[in-house]
Design an enzyme around this catalytic site. Structure first.
Site, PDB file in Angstrom:
ATOM      1  N   SER A 416       2.208   3.700  13.877  1.00 42.64           N
ATOM      2  CA  SER A 416       1.175   4.295  14.812  1.00 42.64           C
ATOM      3  C   SER A 416       1.574   5.598  15.063  1.00 42.64           C
ATOM      4  CB  SER A 416       1.081   3.318  15.767  1.00 42.64           C
ATOM      5  OG  SER A 416       2.239   3.442  16.714  1.00 42.64           O
ATOM      6  N   HIS A 437      -2.862   1.372   9.542  1.00 45.26           N
ATOM      7  CA  HIS A 437      -2.605   1.432  10.903  1.00 45.26           C
ATOM      8  C   HIS A 437      -3.678   0.398  11.561  1.00 45.26           C
ATOM      9  CE1 HIS A 437      -2.767   3.214  15.186  1.00 45.26           C
ATOM     10  NE2 HIS A 437      -1.828   2.346  15.080  1.00 45.26           N
ATOM     11  N   GLU A 449      -6.961   2.278  10.477  1.00 41.29           N
ATOM     12  CA  GLU A 449      -7.133   3.663  10.102  1.00 41.29           C
ATOM     13  C   GLU A 449      -6.389   3.703   8.572  1.00 41.29           C
ATOM     14  OE1 GLU A 449      -7.112   6.337  13.943  1.00 41.29           O
ATOM     15  OE2 GLU A 449      -5.028   5.452  13.183  1.00 41.29           O
ATOM     16  N   ASN A 487      -4.868   7.763  18.300  1.00 43.25           N
ATOM     17  CA  ASN A 487      -3.641   7.942  19.181  1.00 43.25           C
ATOM     18  C   ASN A 487      -3.450   9.559  19.604  1.00 43.25           C
ATOM     19  OD1 ASN A 487      -3.068   5.371  19.431  1.00 43.25           O
ATOM     20  ND2 ASN A 487      -1.329   5.426  17.971  1.00 43.25           N
TER      21      ASN A 487
END
Length: 595
Positions: A416, A437, A449, A487
Site C-alpha cells: 500500500s 492494491h 488500484e 493513500n
C-alpha cells in the site's frame, strides 16, 4: 462587482426595481443585501432566497444583474440594483466580491458608509484575515467561509476582534433562518475545511498534470477508496478552476507548506475550461454527457490463486478470491498461522454476504485451503503477496517466486505504500509483475488500484484487471510511486489536520464537525486517523516524504508523538488523538501555574 468594485451609480440600462412581486404570505423575517453577484454571490443570493429571506442583489456590472434576473422566480433576489441602493435597508450585508484583499477592503469601506449603524457585515474572504479588513469594514465584521458556493447548508463562521456579541447573535439568527449551520471557528486564512481540502484537491490536479493517473481514475479512486460522494477533480470543477487556482495561489503565498497550484489549472483556464460553470473542466458537463469509461483489453486470468500471508489483508483477499470463484490457497509461514487464518476465512464465508461476482456460474464458494506447504506455488496461475509491509521481506519473497512459480504466473504485490518495482524486481520477471492494491476490508471495499511497472506487459495488466473484475471490484490505474492514488492524497491531508491541532488552530471536535458538515466528508480527520491507526499513518507518511517522486511534508510532530505514546486510536482501546491531547493539556496546567 463581479469583476470590479464601482461605488457610484452608472447610466447603463439594467434592471433596478423589485423584480419579483411581493408574496401574499407573511413578509420575510430578514432582509439581506448581497453585494457582488459573481459565482459566489449569486449562489448565496439563490440560497437565501430559497429559504424565504428578502434578498437584495447588488452589483455595478450590468451583465451580473442580467444573469441574476434570469434566475427562476423562486431563486431570484426580490430586488436587483446597483450600489449603494438597498444597503441601508438590510439587516445583514454580505460582501461577495472576488478574493484580492485590496478589492475587498475598498468595497467594505464603501459599505461602512452606507449600512445602518449596528448592521453586521459578512465577508467571503478566504485568504485574508479579518484583522486585515476590520479597519476598512468597521465594527460587526465576520467571515463566511466555505469550500463550495453550490453546497451552503453549512459554513465556517469567523469573528473579527471588534465584533460584538449582539452582532454575532444577529448573524447566527439570520443564518439559522436561512437553514445554514454555522460552525464558529478561529480566524485563519483558509479556515479549516476549505484550506485542508483545497490542498488535497490540488494534489489530485497535480496527479493529472504529471500524467500519473487520469482524471477519471483519480476521481473513481477517491470516491470508492475514501467514500466521497464525488471525486476531488469533480469538486474542483464545481468550485470553478479559475477560483480554485486563485485561492490556492494566495494561500501558497501565505506559507504553511501548501504546494503551488497545479499548472494544469492554468492550462484549462486558458482554454476557457472553468469547470461546471463553463460546461467542461477536468470533466464535461454538457447536457447528455455520460461518465466516460475506458474500454480495456481482456485476457483470461487463470483459476488457481495463491495468497501469501496470514494477516487481515491476506485473509480478506483470500476470502474475496474464494467468493469470486477462484481455487484459492492461503499460504502462511506455519501450520499454526494457516489454521488460524482458515478459521477466520471459514467464519467469514459462512456469514450472509453475497458473492462478489453475481454473474458467476458458480453456485457457492470455490474450493480453498490454507497451508504452509509452499509446493502450492508450483501450480499457481496468480500469486498475490500480502505479507508484512517491509521492503526486504517482500524482495526475498519475490526472489523465491521468480524461481518456483510457472513461467506465466501473474505475480502481484498488495503493498500500500512501497514502490512496486522495488518490491518485485528480484523476481526477474518484469513483464509478469505489478501492484494489485486492495483496500481493507478487502471483501467489501469496491476498489482495486492497478500499478503496472515500467516493463509490465499489456497482457499481464489485462489479466490483473480481469482478476479484480471477477471479484466484483472497480479498477483504476496509476504510475508506480509510493502511496499510489488514494493513500498519496489521504495521508498528507490527515498529516496537515494534525498540524492544525498541534498549533491550537482547532479542537478535535470542531475540526471533525467542520470537515464533515462544511467539507462533506464521511468522517472527520480525527476519527478517520483513529480508525486507520496513527502507526500506519506515520509509516505511510514517512514513505511518501522519502519518495522523491511524491511532494509531501514530513510527518507532523503530533503524529510522531502519538505513536511514541502508543496512542494509536481504535486498536489501543480508545487511546487516540483526543485522549492524547487531553492528557497533554492536563500535564501543562501545573507547569503553567507554577510559572
Amino acid at each position: 462587482m463581479a469583476d470590479h468594485a464601482r461605488t457610484t451609480p452608472t447610466t447603463d440600462s439594467v434592471p433596478t426595481a423589485d423584480s419579483v412581486p411581493s408574496a401574499e404570505d407573511a413578509p420575510p423575517p430578514f432582509t439581506v443585501a448581497v453585494v457582488g453577484l459573481g459565482g459566489t454571490g449569486l449562489a448565496l443570493a439563490r440560497r437565501l432566497t430559497r429559504a424565504g429571506l428578502r434578498v437584495i442583489g447588488i452589483d455595478d456590472d450590468p451583465a451580473a444583474l442580467v444573469r441574476a434576473l434570469r434566475l427562476s422566480p423562486g431563486e431570484r433576489p426580490r430586488t436587483l440594483t446597483r450600489f449603494p441602493a438597498g444597503v441601508a435597508s438590510a439587516d445583514l450585508v454580505i460582501e461577495a466580491v472576488p478574493e484580492p484583499a485590496a478589492l475587498k477592503r475598498a468595497v467594505l469601506a464603501s459599505l461602512r458608509e452606507h449600512r445602518r449603524p449596528g448592521t453586521p457585515v459578512l465577508t467571503t474572504a478566504l485568504t485574508t484575515a479579518l484583522a486585515d479588513l476590520e479597519d476598512a469594514a468597521g465594527p460587526g465584521l465576520f467571515a463566511l467561509r466555505f469550500l463550495r458556493a453550490d453546497a451552503l447548508d453549512a459554513v465556517e463562521l469567523a469573528r473579527a476582534p471588534r465584533a460584538g456579541d449582539a452582532a454575532a447573535a444577529r448573524v447566527l439568527e439570520i443564518l439559522t433562518a436561512a437553514g445554514i449551520k454555522a460552525h464558529q471557528v478561529g480566524d485563519r486564512p483558509g479556515s479549516l475545511a476549505p484550506g485542508l481540502l483545497l490542498g488535497l484537491l490540488n494534489e489530485a490536479a497535480w496527479m493529472v498534470h504529471d500524467g500519473y493517473a487520469s482524471a477519471e481514475d483519480v476521481d473513481t479512486a477517491v470516491r470508492l477508496g475514501c467514500g466521497w460522494s464525488e471525486g476531488p477533480l469533480a469538486a474542483l470543477d464545481a468550485i470553478g478552476l479559475d477560483t480554485a487556482r486563485d485561492v490556492l495561489a494566495r494561500l501558497g503565498d501565505l506559507g504553511g507548506g501548501l504546494r503551488a497550484p497545479a499548472p494544469i489549472l492554468d492550462e484549462l483556464v486558458a482554454q476557457g475550461a472553468l469547470g461546471a460553470k463553463s460546461g467542461r473542466g477536468f470533466h464535461r458537463y454538457e447536457e447528455g454527457a455520460a461518465e466516460r469509461r475506458t474500454v480495456h483489453p481482456t485476457a483470461p486470468p487463470g483459476r488457481n490463486v495463491v495468497v501469501i500471508g496470514s494477516g487481515t489483508m491476506a485473509t480478506g483477499i483470500a476470502e474475496a478470491c474464494v467468493r469470486g470463484g477462484f481455487r484459492t490457497t492461503l499460504l502462511a509461514r506455519s501450520e499454526e498461522k494457516a489454521a488460524a487464518a482458515a478459521e477466520r476465512i471459514d467464519f467469514a464465508l459462512q456469514r450472509n454476504a453475497p458473492p462478489a461476482d453475481a454473474s458467476s456460474d458458480d453456485t457457492g464458494p470455490a474450493p480453498w485451503t490454507a497451508t504452509s506447504d509452499r509446493s502450492a506455488l508450483a501450480s499457481a496461475d496468480i500469486v498475490v503477496e500480502a505479507v508484512v509491509e517491509d521492503l526486504e521481506v517482500k524482495r526475498r519473497l519475490f526472489a523465491e517466486l521468480g524461481k518456483v512459480c510457472p513461467p506465466n504466473t501473474l505475480l502481484a504485490t498488495s503493498t500500500s505504500s512501497l514502490p512496486v518495482g522495488a518490491c518485485t524486481e528480484t523476481a526477474g520477471r518484469p513483464a509478469h509483475v505489478l501492484g494489485l492494491h486492495f483496500f481493507n476490508p478487502a471483501p467489501l471495499m469496491p476498489l482495486v488500484e492497478l500499478v503496472p511497472g515500467e516493463r509490465t506487459s499489456a497482457h499481464t495488466l489485462a489479466r490483473a484487471r480481469a482478476v479484480a473484475e471477477r471479484l466484483g471490484k472497480r479498477t483504476v490505474e496509476c504510475g508506480d510511486r509510493a502511496g499510489f492514488i488514494v493513500n498519496a492524497l489521504l495521508f498528507p491531508y490527515l498529516n496537515e489536520a494534525l498540524g492544525l491541532l498541534d498549533a491550537g488552530e482547532a479542537t478535535t471536535a470542531t475540526l471533525d464537525l467542520a470537515l464533515k458538515s462544511v467539507g462533506g466528508q464521511p468522517l472527520g480527520p480525527v476519527r478517520l486517523l483513529d480508525t486507520v491507526g496513527a502507526d500506519v499513518a506515520l509509516e505511510v507518511q514517512r514513505r511518501l516524504h522519502a519518495d522523491p517522486a511524491v511532494w509531501t511534508p514530513a510527518p507532523a510532530t503530533l503524529l510522531e508523538q502519538l505513536v511514541a505514546a502508543q496512542h494509536l486510536g481504535r486498536k489501543t482501546a480508545g487511546k487516540g488523538v483526543r485522549a492524547y491531547l487531553t492528557a497533554r493539556a492536563a500535564a501543562t496546567v501545573p507547569a503553567a501555574v507554577a510559572a
